[in-house]
Design a protein around this motif. Structure first.
Motif, PDB file in Angstrom:
ATOM      1  N   GLU A  22      13.169  21.068   3.500  1.00  0.00           N
ATOM      2  CA  GLU A  22      12.305  21.433   4.825  1.00  0.00           C
ATOM      3  C   GLU A  22      10.855  22.063   4.074  1.00  0.00           C
ATOM      4  O   GLU A  22      10.895  22.976   3.046  1.00  0.00           O
ATOM      5  CB  GLU A  22      12.690  22.433   5.433  1.00  0.00           C
ATOM      6  CG  GLU A  22      11.941  22.547   6.755  1.00  0.00           C
ATOM      7  CD  GLU A  22      12.713  23.547   7.782  1.00  0.00           C
ATOM      8  OE1 GLU A  22      12.374  23.592   8.791  1.00  0.00           O
ATOM      9  OE2 GLU A  22      13.779  24.270   7.202  1.00  0.00           O
ATOM     10  N   GLN A  23       9.655  21.453   4.307  1.00  0.00           N
ATOM     11  CA  GLN A  23       8.385  22.020   3.818  1.00  0.00           C
ATOM     12  C   GLN A  23       7.146  22.011   4.896  1.00  0.00           C
ATOM     13  O   GLN A  23       7.370  20.973   5.664  1.00  0.00           O
ATOM     14  CB  GLN A  23       8.002  21.058   2.626  1.00  0.00           C
ATOM     15  CG  GLN A  23       8.746  21.162   1.422  1.00  0.00           C
ATOM     16  CD  GLN A  23       8.331  20.113   0.309  1.00  0.00           C
ATOM     17  OE1 GLN A  23       7.227  19.709   0.480  1.00  0.00           O
ATOM     18  NE2 GLN A  23       9.156  19.971  -0.580  1.00  0.00           N
ATOM     19  N   SER A  78      12.582  15.241  11.166  1.00  0.00           N
ATOM     20  CA  SER A  78      13.875  16.209  11.512  1.00  0.00           C
ATOM     21  C   SER A  78      14.736  16.036  10.285  1.00  0.00           C
ATOM     22  O   SER A  78      14.749  15.051   9.521  1.00  0.00           O
ATOM     23  CB  SER A  78      14.437  15.742  12.670  1.00  0.00           C
ATOM     24  OG  SER A  78      15.068  14.554  12.430  1.00  0.00           O
ATOM     25  N   HIS A  79      15.642  17.132  10.114  1.00  0.00           N
ATOM     26  CA  HIS A  79      16.677  17.093   9.239  1.00  0.00           C
ATOM     27  C   HIS A  79      17.610  15.627   9.470  1.00  0.00           C
ATOM     28  O   HIS A  79      18.131  15.088   8.449  1.00  0.00           O
ATOM     29  CB  HIS A  79      17.456  18.313   9.363  1.00  0.00           C
ATOM     30  CG  HIS A  79      18.823  18.414   8.216  1.00  0.00           C
ATOM     31  ND1 HIS A  79      18.371  18.678   6.889  1.00  0.00           N
ATOM     32  CD2 HIS A  79      20.020  18.070   8.213  1.00  0.00           C
ATOM     33  CE1 HIS A  79      19.529  18.870   6.117  1.00  0.00           C
ATOM     34  NE2 HIS A  79      20.597  18.275   6.985  1.00  0.00           N
ATOM     35  N   TYR A  80      17.909  15.423  10.527  1.00  0.00           N
ATOM     36  CA  TYR A  80      18.938  14.246  11.099  1.00  0.00           C
ATOM     37  C   TYR A  80      18.128  13.214  10.477  1.00  0.00           C
ATOM     38  O   TYR A  80      19.091  12.170   9.707  1.00  0.00           O
ATOM     39  CB  TYR A  80      18.867  14.346  12.533  1.00  0.00           C
ATOM     40  CG  TYR A  80      19.626  12.963  12.906  1.00  0.00           C
ATOM     41  CD1 TYR A  80      20.971  13.138  12.837  1.00  0.00           C
ATOM     42  CD2 TYR A  80      18.925  11.883  13.377  1.00  0.00           C
ATOM     43  CE1 TYR A  80      21.729  11.878  13.290  1.00  0.00           C
ATOM     44  CE2 TYR A  80      19.936  10.674  13.696  1.00  0.00           C
ATOM     45  CZ  TYR A  80      21.063  10.776  13.561  1.00  0.00           C
ATOM     46  OH  TYR A  80      21.841   9.471  13.979  1.00  0.00           O
ATOM     47  N   GLU A  81      16.891  12.763  10.566  1.00  0.00           N
ATOM     48  CA  GLU A  81      16.224  11.501  10.119  1.00  0.00           C
ATOM     49  C   GLU A  81      16.398  11.458   8.367  1.00  0.00           C
ATOM     50  O   GLU A  81      16.731  10.225   7.946  1.00  0.00           O
ATOM     51  CB  GLU A  81      14.682  11.510  10.613  1.00  0.00           C
ATOM     52  CG  GLU A  81      14.553  11.467  12.007  1.00  0.00           C
ATOM     53  CD  GLU A  81      13.055  11.371  12.473  1.00  0.00           C
ATOM     54  OE1 GLU A  81      12.191  11.532  11.687  1.00  0.00           O
ATOM     55  OE2 GLU A  81      12.744  11.181  13.652  1.00  0.00           O
ATOM     56  N   CYS A  82      15.969  12.608   8.078  1.00  0.00           N
ATOM     57  CA  CYS A  82      16.317  12.650   6.538  1.00  0.00           C
ATOM     58  C   CYS A  82      17.530  12.573   5.931  1.00  0.00           C
ATOM     59  O   CYS A  82      17.944  11.720   5.133  1.00  0.00           O
ATOM     60  CB  CYS A  82      15.766  14.099   5.929  1.00  0.00           C
ATOM     61  SG  CYS A  82      15.794  14.253   4.298  1.00  0.00           S
ATOM     62  N   MET A  83      18.574  13.123   6.635  1.00  0.00           N
ATOM     63  CA  MET A  83      19.835  12.987   6.313  1.00  0.00           C
ATOM     64  C   MET A  83      20.159  11.356   6.512  1.00  0.00           C
ATOM     65  O   MET A  83      21.132  10.830   5.667  1.00  0.00           O
ATOM     66  CB  MET A  83      21.007  13.859   6.964  1.00  0.00           C
ATOM     67  CG  MET A  83      22.378  13.845   6.720  1.00  0.00           C
ATOM     68  SD  MET A  83      23.255  12.585   7.822  1.00  0.00           S
ATOM     69  CE  MET A  83      22.993  12.865   9.380  1.00  0.00           C
ATOM     70  N   PHE A 129      11.858  16.337   3.147  1.00  0.00           N
ATOM     71  CA  PHE A 129      11.424  15.524   2.136  1.00  0.00           C
ATOM     72  C   PHE A 129      12.790  15.266   1.602  1.00  0.00           C
ATOM     73  O   PHE A 129      13.803  16.069   1.251  1.00  0.00           O
ATOM     74  CB  PHE A 129      10.625  15.949   1.250  1.00  0.00           C
ATOM     75  CG  PHE A 129       9.116  16.038   1.819  1.00  0.00           C
ATOM     76  CD1 PHE A 129       8.086  14.932   1.561  1.00  0.00           C
ATOM     77  CD2 PHE A 129       8.810  16.993   2.250  1.00  0.00           C
ATOM     78  CE1 PHE A 129       6.909  15.114   2.078  1.00  0.00           C
ATOM     79  CE2 PHE A 129       7.544  17.194   3.010  1.00  0.00           C
ATOM     80  CZ  PHE A 129       6.662  16.081   2.589  1.00  0.00           C
ATOM     81  N   LEU A 130      12.933  13.755   1.402  1.00  0.00           N
ATOM     82  CA  LEU A 130      14.393  13.470   0.784  1.00  0.00           C
ATOM     83  C   LEU A 130      14.201  13.152  -0.726  1.00  0.00           C
ATOM     84  O   LEU A 130      13.426  12.585  -1.367  1.00  0.00           O
ATOM     85  CB  LEU A 130      14.842  11.928   1.137  1.00  0.00           C
ATOM     86  CG  LEU A 130      16.008  11.275   0.747  1.00  0.00           C
ATOM     87  CD1 LEU A 130      17.064  11.986   1.114  1.00  0.00           C
ATOM     88  CD2 LEU A 130      16.009   9.935   1.513  1.00  0.00           C
TER      89      LEU A 130
END
Length: 71
Positions: free
Chosen positions: A67-68, A30-35, A5-6
């Motif tokens: 991350e959740q 993914s963390h990449y997509e969020c970043m 979550f952003l």
């Protein structure tokens, strides 16, 4: 299933204050997509605020990806 979550926060370095953080409702896989979404949102937000306002108020935009567990 883990999701990311952003959360975005806009601050003024001039006065040393920040607006309340805003969490986007859309989860990312993914963390990449969020970043990546965070970086794009920062660009769009700074363009919407305009260079004069950003320069005058010394605006800083920061974001985090949390991350959740999501079901």
């Amino acid at each position: 299933m883990l999701k990311f979550f952003l959360t975005i926060q806009v601050c003024s370095a001039l006065i040393g204050q920040c607006m309340n953080p805003m969490q986007l409702k859309q989860p990312f896989n993914s963390h990449y997509e969020c970043m990546h979404a965070g970086a794009l949102n920062m660009i769009e937000l700074s363009q919407n605020l305009g260079s004069e306002y950003v320069n005058e108020k010394k605006i800083i935009i920061k974001f985090t990806c949390t991350e959740q567990n999501f079901s």
